[in-house]
Motif scaffolding. Structure first.
Motif, short mmCIF file in Angstrom:
data_model
loop_
_atom_site.label_atom_id
_atom_site.label_comp_id
_atom_site.label_asym_id
_atom_site.label_seq_id
_atom_site.Cartn_x
_atom_site.Cartn_y
_atom_site.Cartn_z
N LEU A 184 -0.47 -1.53 -15.03
CA LEU A 184 -0.95 -0.29 -14.58
C LEU A 184 -2.41 -0.14 -14.11
O LEU A 184 -2.76 0.32 -12.88
CB LEU A 184 -0.59 0.63 -15.70
CG LEU A 184 0.90 0.89 -15.93
CD1 LEU A 184 1.02 2.12 -17.06
CD2 LEU A 184 1.59 1.19 -14.73
N VAL A 185 -3.32 -0.90 -14.75
CA VAL A 185 -4.68 -0.96 -14.50
C VAL A 185 -4.84 -1.61 -13.03
O VAL A 185 -5.63 -1.12 -12.13
CB VAL A 185 -5.49 -1.41 -15.50
CG1 VAL A 185 -7.01 -1.76 -14.97
CG2 VAL A 185 -5.65 -0.49 -16.71
N ALA A 186 -4.26 -2.90 -13.08
CA ALA A 186 -4.10 -3.62 -11.79
C ALA A 186 -3.69 -3.13 -10.72
O ALA A 186 -4.03 -3.04 -9.47
CB ALA A 186 -3.40 -4.87 -12.07
N CYS A 187 -2.55 -2.17 -10.66
CA CYS A 187 -2.21 -1.57 -9.88
C CYS A 187 -3.21 -0.37 -9.13
O CYS A 187 -3.03 -0.02 -8.00
CB CYS A 187 -0.84 -0.77 -10.19
SG CYS A 187 0.68 -1.80 -10.17
N ARG A 188 -3.88 0.35 -10.09
CA ARG A 188 -4.77 1.36 -9.78
C ARG A 188 -5.92 0.71 -9.16
O ARG A 188 -6.42 1.43 -7.97
CB ARG A 188 -5.19 2.12 -10.70
CG ARG A 188 -4.34 2.91 -11.60
CD ARG A 188 -3.97 4.16 -10.62
NE ARG A 188 -3.76 5.55 -11.07
CZ ARG A 188 -3.33 6.43 -10.46
NH1 ARG A 188 -2.97 6.31 -9.18
NH2 ARG A 188 -2.89 7.57 -11.12
N VAL A 189 -6.25 -0.55 -9.43
CA VAL A 189 -7.38 -1.05 -8.60
C VAL A 189 -7.36 -1.56 -7.17
O VAL A 189 -7.73 -1.28 -6.37
CB VAL A 189 -7.85 -2.34 -9.66
CG1 VAL A 189 -8.95 -3.16 -8.71
CG2 VAL A 189 -8.68 -1.96 -10.99
N ALA A 190 -5.86 -2.07 -7.17
CA ALA A 190 -5.33 -2.58 -6.07
C ALA A 190 -4.91 -1.50 -4.98
O ALA A 190 -4.33 -1.57 -3.86
CB ALA A 190 -4.12 -3.47 -6.17
N GLY A 191 -4.50 -0.24 -5.46
CA GLY A 191 -4.36 0.71 -4.71
C GLY A 191 -2.95 0.93 -4.63
O GLY A 191 -2.35 1.45 -3.62
N ILE A 192 -2.03 0.45 -5.34
CA ILE A 192 -0.61 0.15 -5.46
C ILE A 192 0.24 1.26 -6.15
O ILE A 192 -0.49 1.57 -7.33
CB ILE A 192 0.02 -1.10 -5.63
CG1 ILE A 192 -0.58 -2.09 -4.82
CG2 ILE A 192 1.51 -1.03 -5.69
CD1 ILE A 192 -0.21 -3.51 -5.41
N SER A 193 1.22 1.94 -5.96
CA SER A 193 1.67 3.10 -6.68
C SER A 193 2.30 2.30 -7.83
O SER A 193 3.20 1.47 -8.18
CB SER A 193 2.91 3.58 -5.88
OG SER A 193 3.57 4.45 -6.71
N PRO A 194 1.81 2.75 -9.11
CA PRO A 194 2.27 2.38 -10.52
C PRO A 194 3.65 2.68 -10.75
O PRO A 194 4.43 1.65 -11.31
CB PRO A 194 1.24 3.03 -11.50
CG PRO A 194 0.31 3.40 -10.72
CD PRO A 194 0.69 3.71 -9.46
#
Length: 81
Positions: free
Chosen positions: A38-48
């Motif tokens: 979830l943190v990686a999704c937030r950093v990459a700008g992808i919807s968790p």
């Protein structure tokens, strides 16, 4: 439906792995993996939520999958039921 049994075969040896006990034993690590994802999704700008939905659909599509790889004297079988 969640996969129930994974069969891994290498050469002439087969191992049956029940999925539920493995998930229960590894559940503390699974929690950290989900949080890290979830943190990686937030950093990459992808919807968790979209990512979790995609992973869920992938896991639901696994039952019935059969992968066989053979190269000369080496052979690998992966079957998900």
């Amino acid at each position: 439906m969640m996969p129930q049994l994974v069969t891994v075969g290498y050469r002439r040896t087969r191992v049956w792995i029940p999925v539920l006990p493995v998930v229960l034993v590894l559940s503390p690590l699974l929690l950290f993996a989900v949080i890290g994802g979830l943190v990686a999704c937030r950093v990459a700008g992808i919807s968790p939520l979209g990512t979790l939905r995609g992973v869920g659909r992938f896991l639901c599509a696994l039952p019935g999958t059969r992968i066989e790889i053979a190269d000369g004297e080496h052979a690998l079988l992966l079957s998900v039921r």
